[in-house]
Design a protein around this motif. Structure first.
Motif, PDB file in Angstrom:
ATOM      1  N   TYR A   1       0.841  -1.207   0.000  1.00 25.86           N
ATOM      2  CA  TYR A   1       0.000   0.000   0.000  1.00 25.86           C
ATOM      3  C   TYR A   1       0.870   1.249   0.000  1.00 25.86           C
ATOM      4  O   TYR A   1       0.609   2.217  -0.721  1.00 25.86           O
ATOM      5  N   ILE A   2       1.913   1.209   0.825  1.00 26.18           N
ATOM      6  CA  ILE A   2       2.799   2.376   0.887  1.00 26.18           C
ATOM      7  C   ILE A   2       3.448   2.614  -0.478  1.00 26.18           C
ATOM      8  O   ILE A   2       3.535   3.748  -0.949  1.00 26.18           O
TER       9      ILE A   2
ATOM     10  N   TYR B   1       1.014   4.238  -2.933  1.00 30.19           N
ATOM     11  CA  TYR B   1       0.794   5.666  -2.687  1.00 30.19           C
ATOM     12  C   TYR B   1       2.056   6.480  -2.966  1.00 30.19           C
ATOM     13  O   TYR B   1       1.980   7.617  -3.426  1.00 30.19           O
TER      14      TYR B   1
ATOM     15  N   ARG C   1       2.016   6.940  -6.625  1.00 28.33           N
ATOM     16  CA  ARG C   1       1.018   7.938  -7.045  1.00 28.33           C
ATOM     17  C   ARG C   1       1.483   9.353  -6.745  1.00 28.33           C
ATOM     18  O   ARG C   1       1.233  10.277  -7.513  1.00 28.33           O
ATOM     19  N   GLU C   2       2.146   9.513  -5.600  1.00 25.28           N
ATOM     20  CA  GLU C   2       2.634  10.845  -5.262  1.00 25.28           C
ATOM     21  C   GLU C   2       3.823  11.220  -6.141  1.00 25.28           C
ATOM     22  O   GLU C   2       3.910  12.340  -6.641  1.00 25.28           O
TER      23      GLU C   2
ATOM     24  N   ARG D   1       3.625  12.637  -9.677  1.00 29.23           N
ATOM     25  CA  ARG D   1       3.090  13.996  -9.800  1.00 29.23           C
ATOM     26  C   ARG D   1       4.173  15.049  -9.621  1.00 29.23           C
ATOM     27  O   ARG D   1       3.913  16.240  -9.749  1.00 29.23           O
TER      28      ARG D   1
ATOM     29  N   ASN E   1       7.555  17.017   5.204  1.00 29.60           N
ATOM     30  CA  ASN E   1       6.161  17.457   5.330  1.00 29.60           C
ATOM     31  C   ASN E   1       5.409  16.744   6.450  1.00 29.60           C
ATOM     32  O   ASN E   1       4.206  16.886   6.594  1.00 29.60           O
ATOM     33  N   LYS E   2       6.153  15.967   7.232  1.00 25.59           N
ATOM     34  CA  LYS E   2       5.639  15.341   8.455  1.00 25.59           C
ATOM     35  C   LYS E   2       4.586  14.266   8.229  1.00 25.59           C
ATOM     36  O   LYS E   2       3.969  13.794   9.190  1.00 25.59           O
ATOM     37  N   VAL E   3       4.363  13.912   6.975  1.00 30.20           N
ATOM     38  CA  VAL E   3       3.414  12.824   6.726  1.00 30.20           C
ATOM     39  C   VAL E   3       3.906  11.542   7.393  1.00 30.20           C
ATOM     40  O   VAL E   3       3.120  10.704   7.829  1.00 30.20           O
TER      41      VAL E   3
END
Ligand code: ATP
Ligand code: MG
Lengths: 276, 314
Positions: free
Chosen positions: A13-14, A17, A20-21, A24, A92-94
């Motif tokens: 899953y990571i 994502y 996907r990030e 971009r 960004n602390k995500v």
């Protein structure tokens, strides 16, 4: 088996994502568009201008440009992505929201690394497909040699990616790992030169002369030899559908994987007790 | 009553390049958070609240001391984190995703999937009032909407323990009230909540117990009833001037909240309310009201932190 699948579920899953990030990112899109333009321009424009006057030299030049473009832009994308997937998320602390989920740190790293590989592979494929189509249209022969070359190029990128990734786990921004990544790419392509340095050093008998030889040898032993992964000479000079000569593909793949595993383990050692 | 989170002698030193630059963020902290309560974790900026919370999640590692969560000391392991929902300080989420995609992603990381996950997503979105914006990209969210999505992601797995670092910063008064109700509701369902906050009025409204931290040392811990013991009386008066203020203070009547000529006089335990009223008459003040009063949390906070500050200065 169930436990095995469970272990990889989170990373997967990571990775998705991350992919996907990543796709971009403007820098990445910029590199990709540039490289596609160069490949497209080099291979199509000249022939549309005057197809009859095409010579063997022209074709060699085009191939040369395209191979170089894929290698350089590919490696830039590889380094950029590998250097930024983890530091970007720290910045960004995500990362706080992810690592506080029931995810182990090694799973997180695996996910990020696999996500980066997905991006690198997709980019390489896009560039490769365009080059492949261009060559096929010019010569009318399926350039299967290119496929082998793509495969080997990926393993070259994998090594660079893994070590850049490891360095990125020790830093909070993407700057240092990017520089180190470029360093690995450049020196990895110069290992033959290191061998040369070693051979020539140590003749004057002075201590620093010996030392240079020793350092060159150490680097030669430790650094991966990335030149091995290049089929450039054969692509430029040989037939497009020849099988690769002078290289042992499975050995190179094993060699690349081994370095990558080592790089990833290094990343884990750095990351497993890292303070966020 | 069983214990949800317990720290003992928890110490954290952030190491600088030199010894002198080391930051001693926490010093031998003993916190106890019981199951089923809302614990208000208070302290001025930089007192070490976020540091404590990050250690509970395995994001930071203690320099020394221990943490136990639901009886396990494997803090940071997947099995412990499975029971915790965490809202970090400041709202940062992957902003290329839509609101509901974030919940889906984080839900999957908790091992949820299929129908369960979709049900939880719908429930939490509804709970935090974000159903209407679930299809919008996070990039276009306001600060308060991010905070709500943050709360939703903390709740997605329906965890037994919620750790919320400043959950109401950036929210408007109505949203604050909503969130407060949600949190009280969760407590009533048996969840344990650890809330770090600077909003003392809110904390006073919903917290069962509080701990006050200053410079990494726990200055006070207990239920509000235990801590807010000091009861006294305030006298509302009109017609106060500067001369009166100083004279009243001499006699032991402290003037608080003075607005022009109106003021509240706090009657310390040294004198009785009758004596205070006599004084008011003597100074020719107009009496508006007399009320018994419990110390507010804010006063307690200021008193405790102020005392700690002044002992440090000496
Ligand atoms: N990564 C770090 N490196 C060095 N010092 C740090 C680090 N993080 C926090 N500190 C220091 O530790 C102390 C406690 O910080 P912490 O963030 O825990 O405070 P806090 O109580 O959450 O404050 P606030 O109310 O402002 O959020 C502060 O003095 C801070 O400067
Ligand atoms: Mg904080």
């Amino acid at each position: 088996m169930g436990a095995f699948i469970d272990f990889f579920r989170g990373p997967w899953y990571i990775a998705v994502y991350t992919y996907r990030e990543g796709i971009r990112k403007k820098t990445l899109i910029g590199f990709l568009i540039l490289s596609l333009l160069v490949i497209f321009g080099a291979s199509f424009i000249s022939s549309y201008l005057d197809p009859t006057s095409e010579t063997d030299i022209d074709l060699k030049l085009i191939k040369d440009i395209c191979v170089a473009t894929i290698s350089i832009f590919g490696v830039l994308i590889t380094i950029f992505i590998s250097a930024s997937v983890v530091p970007g998320e720290i910045e960004n602390k995500v990362i706080y929201t992810i690592l506080s989920k029931p995810v182990r740190r090694i799973q997180y790293l695996l996910g990020k690394f696999i996500g980066a590989q997905l991006i690198i592979i997709v980019n390489l494929l896009l560039m490769g497909v365009l080059f492949f189509a261009a060559l096929y249209m010019r010569q009318g022969i399926l350039p299967t040699l290119l496929l082998w070359s793509m495969l080997l190029t990926y393993f070259e990128f994998l090594i660079i990616s893994a070590f850049t990734f490891a360095v990125s786990c020790a830093s909070t921004s993407a700057v240092v790992p990017t520089i180190i990544g470029l360093f690995i790419y450049i020196t990895g392509n110069l290992t033959e030169f290191l061998k040369d340095v070693q051979n020539r050093a140590g003749q004057s008998g002075k201590w620093f002369d010996d030392a240079i030889g020793w350092i060159a040898n150490a680097l030669y032993q430790v650094l991966p030899n990335l030149q091995n992964f290049s089929l450039k000479t054969q692509i430029i000079n040989g037939q497009p559908n020849d099988p690769p000569t002078d290289v042992l593909i499975p050995n190179l793949m094993a060699y690349g994987t081994l370095y990558a595993v080592f790089g990833f383990l290094l990343a884990w050692v750095i990351f497993w007790r890292k303070e966020m | 009553m069983s214990i949800a989170i317990q720290t003992s002698k928890l110490t954290k030193v952030y190491e600088g390049s030199f010894r002198a630059q080391d930051v001693h963020a926490l010093k031998e902290l003993d916190l106890t958070i019981n199951q089923g309560e809302i614990y208000g974790y208070l302290g001025p900026n930089g007192s070490g609240k976020t540091t404590t919370i990050k250690m509970m999640l395995g994001l930071l590692f203690p320099t020394s001391g221990t943490i136990e969560i639901l009886g396990s000391s494997h803090v940071g392991s997947a099995s412990v984190k499975r029971n915790i929902g965490y809202l970090p300080e400041g709202a940062y989420y992957p902003d290329f995703l839509k609101g509901e995609e974030i919940l889906e992603y984080y839900g999957k990381l908790y091992g949820l999937g299929g129908k369960d996950l979709r049900r939880r997503m719908a429930e939490t979105l509804e709970l935090v009032g974000m159903t209407h914006a679930r299809k919008r990209l996070l990039r276009g969210y306001s600060k308060g909407m991010r905070q709500r999505i943050g709360l939703a992601q903390a709740l997605i797995s329906d965890p037994a323990i919620l750790i919320l670092d400043e959950p109401t910063t950036g929210l408007d008064p109505i949203a604050r009230k909503e969130i407060r109700d949600i949190l009280a509701n969760l407590r009533d369902k048996g969840k344990t909540l650890l809330i770090s906050s600077h909003e003392l009025l809110e904390v006073e409204l919903i917290c069962d117990r509080v701990g006050i931290l200053f410079e990494g040392v726990l200055q006070a811990q207990g239920t509000l009833d235990e801590l807010l013991q000091q009861r006294d009386v305030t006298v509302d008066v009109d017609g106060v001037d500067d001369a009166a203020v100083s004279k009243l203070a001499e006699k032991g009547l402290q003037v608080e909240d003075r607005v022009q000529s109106r003021a509240k006089l706090r009657v310390a335990s040294a004198i009785t309310a009758y004596e205070a009223l006599e004084l008011c008459r003597a100074f020719d003040l107009k009496l508006i009201g007399v009320a018994p009063r419990r110390e507010t949390l804010e006063e307690l906070f200021v008193r405790i932190v102020g005392a700690a500050q002044s002992t440090r200065r000496q």
